[in-house]
Design an enzyme around this catalytic site. Sequence first.
Site, PDB file in Angstrom:
ATOM      1  N   ASN A   9       0.833  -1.024  -0.122  1.00  0.00           N
ATOM      2  CA  ASN A   9       0.124  -0.024   0.048  1.00  0.00           C
ATOM      3  C   ASN A   9       1.038   1.427   0.007  1.00  0.00           C
ATOM      4  O   ASN A   9       1.479   1.575   0.958  1.00  0.00           O
ATOM      5  CB  ASN A   9      -0.880  -0.136   1.246  1.00  0.00           C
ATOM      6  N   LYS A  11       0.173   4.256  -0.206  1.00  0.00           N
ATOM      7  CA  LYS A  11      -0.504   5.358   0.172  1.00  0.00           C
ATOM      8  C   LYS A  11      -0.184   6.489  -0.622  1.00  0.00           C
ATOM      9  O   LYS A  11      -0.204   6.533  -1.789  1.00  0.00           O
ATOM     10  CB  LYS A  11      -0.081   5.780   1.515  1.00  0.00           C
ATOM     11  N   HIS A  95      -9.434   1.294   5.485  1.00  0.00           N
ATOM     12  CA  HIS A  95      -8.087   1.646   6.050  1.00  0.00           C
ATOM     13  C   HIS A  95      -8.353   2.679   7.268  1.00  0.00           C
ATOM     14  O   HIS A  95      -8.975   3.608   7.093  1.00  0.00           O
ATOM     15  CB  HIS A  95      -7.046   2.244   4.911  1.00  0.00           C
ATOM     16  N   GLU A  97      -6.597   5.031   7.952  1.00  0.00           N
ATOM     17  CA  GLU A  97      -6.376   6.361   7.748  1.00  0.00           C
ATOM     18  C   GLU A  97      -7.615   6.998   7.066  1.00  0.00           C
ATOM     19  O   GLU A  97      -7.941   7.960   7.206  1.00  0.00           O
ATOM     20  CB  GLU A  97      -5.172   6.528   6.815  1.00  0.00           C
ATOM     21  N   GLU A 167      -5.315  -4.701  10.943  1.00  0.00           N
ATOM     22  CA  GLU A 167      -4.225  -3.669  10.963  1.00  0.00           C
ATOM     23  C   GLU A 167      -4.645  -2.716  12.486  1.00  0.00           C
ATOM     24  O   GLU A 167      -5.271  -1.881  12.575  1.00  0.00           O
ATOM     25  CB  GLU A 167      -4.307  -2.774   9.739  1.00  0.00           C
ATOM     26  N   GLY A 173       2.691   2.355  10.896  1.00  0.00           N
ATOM     27  CA  GLY A 173       3.668   3.273  10.591  1.00  0.00           C
ATOM     28  C   GLY A 173       4.145   3.928  11.744  1.00  0.00           C
ATOM     29  O   GLY A 173       4.983   4.771  11.624  1.00  0.00           O
ATOM     30  N   SER A 213       3.405  -2.011  10.371  1.00  0.00           N
ATOM     31  CA  SER A 213       4.891  -2.101  10.409  1.00  0.00           C
ATOM     32  C   SER A 213       5.420  -3.513  10.124  1.00  0.00           C
ATOM     33  O   SER A 213       6.613  -3.647  10.901  1.00  0.00           O
ATOM     34  CB  SER A 213       5.304  -1.338  11.880  1.00  0.00           C
TER      35      SER A 213
END
Length: 250
Positions: A9, A11, A95, A97, A167, A173, A213
């Site tokens: 991904n 992003k 996701h 985010e 996730e 991240g 991560s």
Amino acid sequence: MRRKIVAGNWKMNNNMSQTNSLIDSVIKKINFDTNCEVYLSPSFPFLKDAKIKCNSSNVKVLAQNVSHHEKGALTGDVSCDMLQSIEISSVIIGHSERRTIFKENDQLLLSKIELCVKNNLEVFFCVGEDLQARNSNDEFSVIEDQLNKTIFNLPEINPEKLVIAYEPVWAIGTGLTAKPSQAQEMHNFIREKFKNKYSKSISDNLPIIYGGSVKPESAKDIFDQSDVDGGLIGGASLNPDDFIEIIKSI
Ligand code: PGA
């Protein structure tokens, strides 16, 4: 046997030439036999070129998002039909985010999933608890709630068109990876929920991948867990060597 999947991904990273050269490197470096399906997820403007580049390989292209409406006055949105028209048939939904920064709630995510099913798009659906939930031992109820309010509203599912990505938000991240045992425990929990809601055969065949991560050093121990079927890789997928190492860990 269940599918094994590693998806990168990217992003909102990489302009056109960076995207193209990253795709070229990944395709060139996958010169070994693997039973793992590899997906790359560049940004919207580059999906069509990515698809054309990847057509000569086994690598698949994944969109990072899709609209919750079919068409109309939705400035900036991209529809399922638009993706289908450039032969993109897989998309990430939910996701963290999108959930946190863009305030996408479960109801909106369910609309996206329903449209994808209607348009025959494969869905990578992300679930994950935040740090507060993990610290207060609420992780299982958060995941159950996310499933109940979204996917579990579908009367039936096709495990060939669905991938669940667990996730944990606190691992995305941040450099903090879930321990392999934490990933296994949650993946097993999710699989049990699918078994109870649908059937054993659906849950046995459903790929559940881990994201947060994942690095070349941590991938193998996570992927070795019996209910972990691969990974959704952010940061490490921007480096072709790291990404390839992660694929080789399956
Ligand atoms: P990360 O991202 O690997 O950089 O933590 C994973 C993701 O957001 O899918």
